[in-house]
Each structure stands twice: as structure tokens, then as C-alpha cells.
Design an enzyme around this catalytic site. Structure first.
Site, mmCIF file in Angstrom:
data_model
loop_
_atom_site.group_PDB
_atom_site.id
_atom_site.type_symbol
_atom_site.label_atom_id
_atom_site.label_comp_id
_atom_site.label_asym_id
_atom_site.label_seq_id
_atom_site.Cartn_x
_atom_site.Cartn_y
_atom_site.Cartn_z
ATOM 1 N N GLU A 81 15.616 -99.412 58.906
ATOM 2 C CA GLU A 81 16.265 -100.722 58.887
ATOM 3 C C GLU A 81 17.662 -100.715 58.269
ATOM 4 O O GLU A 81 18.514 -101.510 58.664
ATOM 5 C CB GLU A 81 15.382 -101.722 58.111
ATOM 6 C CG GLU A 81 14.070 -102.063 58.781
ATOM 7 C CD GLU A 81 14.234 -102.998 59.976
ATOM 8 O OE1 GLU A 81 15.370 -103.369 60.310
ATOM 9 O OE2 GLU A 81 13.208 -103.347 60.578
ATOM 10 N N SER A 340 -40.987 -119.621 29.444
ATOM 11 C CA SER A 340 -41.442 -118.946 28.220
ATOM 12 C C SER A 340 -40.370 -118.088 27.571
ATOM 13 O O SER A 340 -40.669 -117.361 26.616
ATOM 14 C CB SER A 340 -42.655 -118.060 28.548
ATOM 15 O OG SER A 340 -43.749 -118.844 28.974
#
Length: 678
Positions: A81, A340
């Protein structure tokens, strides 16, 4: 000569003036905001991404530093680029002249000549690429950007803004979505595809146009080989890669916990949790496997924590994070009946209060406490047995006796010292809290057990990592060191579920009333794990027991956490390790302090119940439970039946109105009820 000198001076003056005017023009450029909104992130303790969130416009744009990018990708990007990115001032005159010459020769735009800085300028303003006015604006903004930012900062903007197809924006969003990984390590094929994508992101989307994506990638690879960025052999090998064909989902580990943390810290761009991503993935897989083939209405929650530091290592709120069903409900935070699971705390408090010792004998017989007559889960009573065995068998009557002796308020106070906030129906807690008659969350129960495992000192659990994130509270003592060790030692003697290793894991199971909740919570020398299973809507799960449903998951969770359990601490020096025969006389057998419970053999009128309304007839049926025959029945103080060895009798001559019925057994013990005869 003078004329040429004057002309040269004039030209230099004009050039300087033009330069100054250009400088003013560039400096006056209106620059868009350079602080980009990025996706909020939740990471684990090692920095691994657990979960990310889109920005306001629904795009994925994840924060990224150039230092966290594969150098090969950066080399390819610049070579393809903008070869002179590191040296130009935002515009590359050579590239611009080349593009203009190619356009003149071809009669159309062949290449744009845009630098990475110019592309960044276009992306910042979301402007077009073809119009000359737009190009001029990009040039001006690019020059302004280069004056205000370093090259690394310009590159960072590009890495965040480059369009990658669909709602993916930026390099990191693309690597996670297309390759399922961070951009630090990329193959040549992956790097080339990511270079090619921003040029035409929609036409080259790998998930929609895989062949176009591969063709564009191969062109990048060919040029990279031509320019010497990679070798010919590397390019040919990379061109043989088929490339991705679909988008991958973004990481979504610990979704319930992540969402809750983000709600609590809405302005944080990223949060680091104490979660271990690898452990989290294993525990989530366990949750999915556990529910596979079961009812869609069944859910599961698992919490793993380090009880020495209070750090939550894994948190699973449901079997699947599905907003269409009950999976979105975080059951680690839902308040349910603990069944419990509070019994270990009750016994530990009794040890500290001098009410009992693990070797103390306690009665497991039918008893009544001011009208409250609890039963054991299986309906069977064991008679006299050791306290340690009563806890291992999870018997109800011994736990209620100890709670009555301690006082329910003392049990509630211990729960609050552990950092929990129990919810009790009604204004005042009663004895039913010993058997689960209150509301706690899995997180709170796991925190309670973390305190038991931590030598009896409360250990607040937390999920945020880093300095200043641990709870700023003074740890409170729940139990003494000796009582906490005794409880853990007793629980380690529980038999494991069928097929589970006999590794002496200290654990307890629980089942709430109506089989609505199945629990299993356990700990070793370093970690505590809590498991809940049930339905988020609170409806019963027929046949669900903590021991059958949740306990196997608990043992499997420890197996996935680590290869073997870590040994608990040895008993503290003050622990009383003696047999029953050596106990002080008051500790050899538990006796109610205030005579709250009926004598084990005392008779109880089973029918009619106290306060009943009956219809008058020829005779009234009466039934006595317990006690020693023969029995004498009295109506309003007058004997009506004597010497009765049967426990069932028919009483005649009872008049209408309120009647007091009493029964006396052979030992002189009595029971009475009152009923209305209409």
C-alpha cells in the site's frame, strides 16, 4: 547576472511564501476526533479475551497496538500500500505522479496513489475515494495528521479503521472473526488476505465471496514474492491455503459474569477478571455435557474459586447462554433454598459453643419443637449415633436440635459474618432455616464454604483482577480453626458418588423441599467448587437429589480443574482429637439445655390433630404415637378408656363443642390436644 540573481531571489521568496501559506493551510485543517470508540472487552487473568461487545453502531472495532501485530503483516501492508510510509510526510509525490501518469495514459483511474495516511484520513471522515475534491481533502488531512501524530499513531488509526467486511472494522476484529486468533502470529496466507480485504471489503468477504477473497490474496502474495518480502516458495505454499469460508463467533466465555461486571462498570473500556480462560472453557464444556439429553427446562450453575485468595477461577451461570430460553438466567446469583448445605456450619458452631464434639452421641428420634416436627429425608430414624455420623448422613433431627440449642439468630449471624445476605420468609427465622428454610445464592454458599476451607475465616469472593479490586473488608471469623478443621475432616469421610475417585474431598450435598434444587459443594486444600442444578423458574424436578444429580458433577469439576486434590492443612494444635470415652461427661451425650424436645418415648396424639374440627358421630377415632402401652384416654379430664394396648381406639360419649383429649402411657407420660366437635 544581476537579473538572474534577482529572479532566483524572487523565486525563493515566492517558494517560501507558498510554503508558509501551505503551512497555514495545513495547520488550519479541521481534524476529526482521533480518539476512537473501541469495543469494550473482558479478559481473563492471563490477558486472554473472554468476551467483547460491539461499539454503538453495531461494529466490531477492537483496541490494538502495532506492537501486538505480526511484523510480516506490517511489512506486507507497507510494501503493498505505501512503500515509503516511514519516510514521507503524509503524501508520497512519487506515487501521486505515477498514478497521474497512469491515469492520463489509460484515460481512467488506474491507481489512486494514496498513502496509508491518506487512507486513514478517508476512513476517519468516511469520505469517498474518486472525486478530486475528496482527494484534495484527504491530502490536506493526511498532511495535518502527520504533523500531529507519530507514524506509529497513524498506523494505529489505520489498524482500527480498515474495513474488513460486514461489521468488522480493524485488523483485530478480522483476525478474531476469520481465524479465531489474535493478530500477533499470522501465516503468510492470513497476512496477505488481510492486506487485500480493505481494498474491496464487501466484494472480497471470505464468508460470502471466498473465491474472490482467495484471488485477491494470491495477487498480494505474488507481489510480495516479486518485491522480496517473502520467498517464491513461501508464496506458492501460502497460495495452496484454501482460506476461511465463514466468520467465527467472537469469544463468549463466562458470559453471565462478563455481562454483570460490565453492568457494574459501564465506563470501563476493558476489564480483567480473575477467571482462568482454560479452566472456564473446561467447566463450561462440563455444564453442556451434563445437560445433554436432559430436559430443556433443566439448568446448571458451577462456581470455582480459590479459597486462599477469594479469586473466582470459573463461573458458569447456565448450561447455555441462550436468550430464547432460561439459559440467560445467571443461576450463580439466583436465591434458592440451600437444602442441607448449611448443616456443616451448624455443627461447627455447636463445636465452638461446647454443645458437641464429633464423638458426642446424639439422638435421632421423632421429636416435636413447639409444633414443628421435622422428619429425616428418607423417613427413617437411626436412634443414638455419633455427631460425626449424623453430619455425614445429613440427618435432620440432630441438626434441628443443635440449631435450637444455638438459637436460629446465632446461625443467621454466622451466615452474615461469612458475607452472605440470607433471605428469610417472614419476619423472624425459625428452626426451619437449619433445613434450608431461607434463600441463598450459589455464589454465597460457595463463599461460605470458602470460609470453612480457609480455617474458619470468611473469604469474600471477587472476580475483578488487579490492585484495588479485592473487597475492602476486614475478614471475620465464622468458626474457630479447630471447628473448621473438624467439619472438613468429617465431610472428607463421605463416600464419593458411584464412579468418582475416593480422594477424600470434603463435600456436602443438599436437596431443597419439593426437589426444586440439587446442590453439591466441596473443597480441598486450595479450591472450592459449588454446583447447583434445577429449573430457573423454581418448579420441581421429580427425583432430583443433590447426591445423585449434583455430586457427580462436583467431582468431575475437580477432575477438570487439576489432576489431583491438594491436601488440606493439618489439624490446629488446639483441636481435641480424642475418643468418645475420653470426652468430658457433658460432651459424651448431647442433652437439650432447655428441655425443648420431647422425651424420645413420650406419647404424641397422632389423631385427632390439635385444633381439628370434627363432625359428631357414634364414636371419635383416636390414635397415639410413641409412648409405652398400656394407654389411658381422658376426655375433658375424665377417663374413658383404660388399659389400652392398641394405639388406635374409638372414644364414645364425646359431646359437641370444644373437647380436650389426653392420653397417658404406662410410664406416666402424657400428651394432649384440643378439638371442636360439631
Amino acid at each position: 547576472m544581476t537579473r538572474w540573481l534577482f529572479a532566483l531571489t524572487l523565486c525563493l521568496w515566492g517558494a517560501a511564501l507558498a510554503r508558509d501559506r501551505i503551512d497555514v493551510w495545513i495547520d488550519a485543517t479541521e481534524v476529526p476526533p482521533l480518539v476512537l470508540e473501541t469495543s469494550a472487552e473482558v479478559r481473563d487473568r492471563n490477558g486472554t479475551l473472554l468476551r467483547a461487545y460491539t461499539v454503538d453502531d453495531g461494529r466490531w472495532r477492537l483496541a490494538l497496538s502495532p506492537a501486538a501485530v505480526d511484523p510480516l503483516y506490517l511489512a506486507m501492508l507497507k510494501a503493498f500500500e505505501d512503500k515509503r510510509f516511514d519516510s514521507h510526510s503524509g503524501v508520497d509525490p512519487r506515487a501521486m505522479l505515477r498514478a497521474a501518469w497512469q491515469s492520463l495514459r489509460a484515460g481512467r483511474i488506474v491507481s489512486g496513489g494514496s498513502t496509508l495516511t491518506m487512507q486513514t484520513a478517508r476512513l476517519l471522515e468516511n469520505s469517498g475515494t474518486g472525486a478530486w475534491a475528496g482527494k484534495l481533502r484527504q491530502i490536506r488531512l493526511a498532511l495535518a495528521l502527520e504533523r500531529r501524530l507519530s507514524k506509529a499513531e497513524v498506523l494505529r488509526l489505520y489498524l482500527h479503521l480498515a474495513p474488513m467486511g460486514g461489521n468488522l472494522e480493524g485488523l483485530r476484529a478480522a483476525t478474531l472473526s476469520y481465524f479465531g486468533k489474535e493478530p500477533l502470529r499470522l501465516t503468510p496466507a492470513e497476512a496477505a488476505l488481510l492486506v487485500a480485504l480493505p481494498q474491496s471489503p464487501e466484494a472480497r468477504r471470505p464468508d460470502r465471496a471466498p473465491f474472490a477473497a482467495v484471488a485477491a490474496r494470491d495477487r498480494v502474495l505474488a507481489r510480495m514474492a516479486r518485491d522480496g518480502v517473502i520467498s517464491e516458495d513461501t508464496a506458492r505454499a501460502a497460495q495452496g491455503d484454501t482460506g476461511p469460508r465463514q466468520r467465527l463467533p467472537f469469544p463468549a466465555l463466562a458470559p453471565h459474569l462478563s455481562d454483570r461486571m460490565m453492568r457494574d462498570h459501564p465506563d470501563a473500556p476493558r476489564l480483567t477478571l480473575t477467571i482462568d480462560g482454560d479452566v472456564q472453557a473446561k467447566i463450561e464444556a462440563l455444564a453442556h455435557a451434563t445437560l445433554r439429553g436432559r430436559s430443556d427446562r433443566l439448568s446448571i450453575a458451577i462456581l470455582v474459586a480459590d479459597h486462599q485468595s477469594g479469586e473466582i477461577v470459573a463461573s458458569v451461570g447456565s448450561g447455555g447462554f441462550d436468550p430464547r430460553g432460561q439459559g440467560f438466567v445467571d443461576m450463580t446469583e439466583a436465591r434458592r433454598s440451600p437444602g442441607s448445605t448449611l448443616k456443616p456450619l451448624i455443627y461447627g458452631l455447636a463445636f465452638d459453643a461446647g454443645l458437641a464434639h464429633p464423638e458426642t452421641l446424639i439422638d435421632d428420634r421423632p421429636m416435636r419443637f413447639d409444633g414443628y416436627a421435622p422428619q429425616n429425608f428418607d423417613g427413617v430414624f437411626r436412634g443414638e449415633l455419633r455427631v460425626a455420623d449424623a453430619l455425614r448422613l445429613s440427618l435432620n433431627l440432630p441438626a434441628v436440635q443443635l440449631t435450637e440449642a444455638l438459637g436460629p439468630q446465632n446461625l443467621m449471624a454466622a451466615l452474615r459474618r461469612a458475607g452472605t445476605r440470607p433471605e428469610v420468609p417472614g419476619a423472624k427465622p425459625g428452626l426451619a432455616i437449619a433445613l434450608g428454610g431461607l434463600g441463598l445464592s450459589l455464589r454465597e454458599l460457595t463463599q461460605l464454604y470458602a470460609g470453612l476451607a480457609n480455617g474458619g475465616v470468611a473469604q469474600p469472593l471477587h472476580a475483578l483482577s488487579g490492585s484495588g479490586t479485592t473487597p475492602d473488608v476486614t475478614p471475620q471469623r465464622i468458626l474457630s480453626r479447630a471447628a473448621a478443621w473438624q467439619v472438613g475432616h468429617i465431610l472428607a469421610g463421605l463416600a464419593p458418588p458411584p464412579g468418582a475417585p475416593a480422594n477424600r474431598l470434603s463435600y456436602k450435598t443438599g436437596t431443597s423441599y419439593g426437589h426444586r434444587d440439587a446442590w453439591a459443594i466441596g473443597y480441598d486444600g486450595a479450591h472450592v467448587i459449588g454446583v447447583w442444578m434445577g429449573r430457573p423458574d423454581g418448579t420441581p424436578v421429580p427425583g432430583a437429589f443433590g447426591g445423585d444429580l449434583a455430586a457427580p458433577v462436583l467431582f468431575e469439576a475437580f477432575g477438570r480443574l487439576k489432576p489431583s486434590l491438594e491436601r488440606p492443612a493439618p489439624p490446629p494444635p488446639e483441636t481435641l482429637l480424642i475418643g468418645a470415652s475420653q470426652l468430658p461427661e457433658p460432651l459424651r451425650h448431647f442433652r437439650p439445655r432447655d428441655g425443648f424436645a420431647v422425651t424420645p418415648d413420650q406419647p404424641v396424639v397422632a389423631f385427632p390433630p390439635d385444633g381439628a374440627v370434627l363432625t359428631a358421630g357414634a364414636a371419635i377415632p383416636a390414635k397415639v404415637r410413641d409412648g409405652q402401652p398400656p394407654f389411658t384416654w381422658l376426655v375433658n379430664g375424665r377417663p374413658v378408656k383404660t388399659g389400652q394396648r392398641n394405639r388406635d381406639s374409638l372414644l364414645s360419649g364425646v359431646g359437641r363443642g370444644f373437647t380436650e383429649l389426653a392420653v397417658i402411657d404406662a410410664a406416666g407420660q402424657s400428651a394432649r390436644v384440643e378439638f371442636l366437635l360439631e
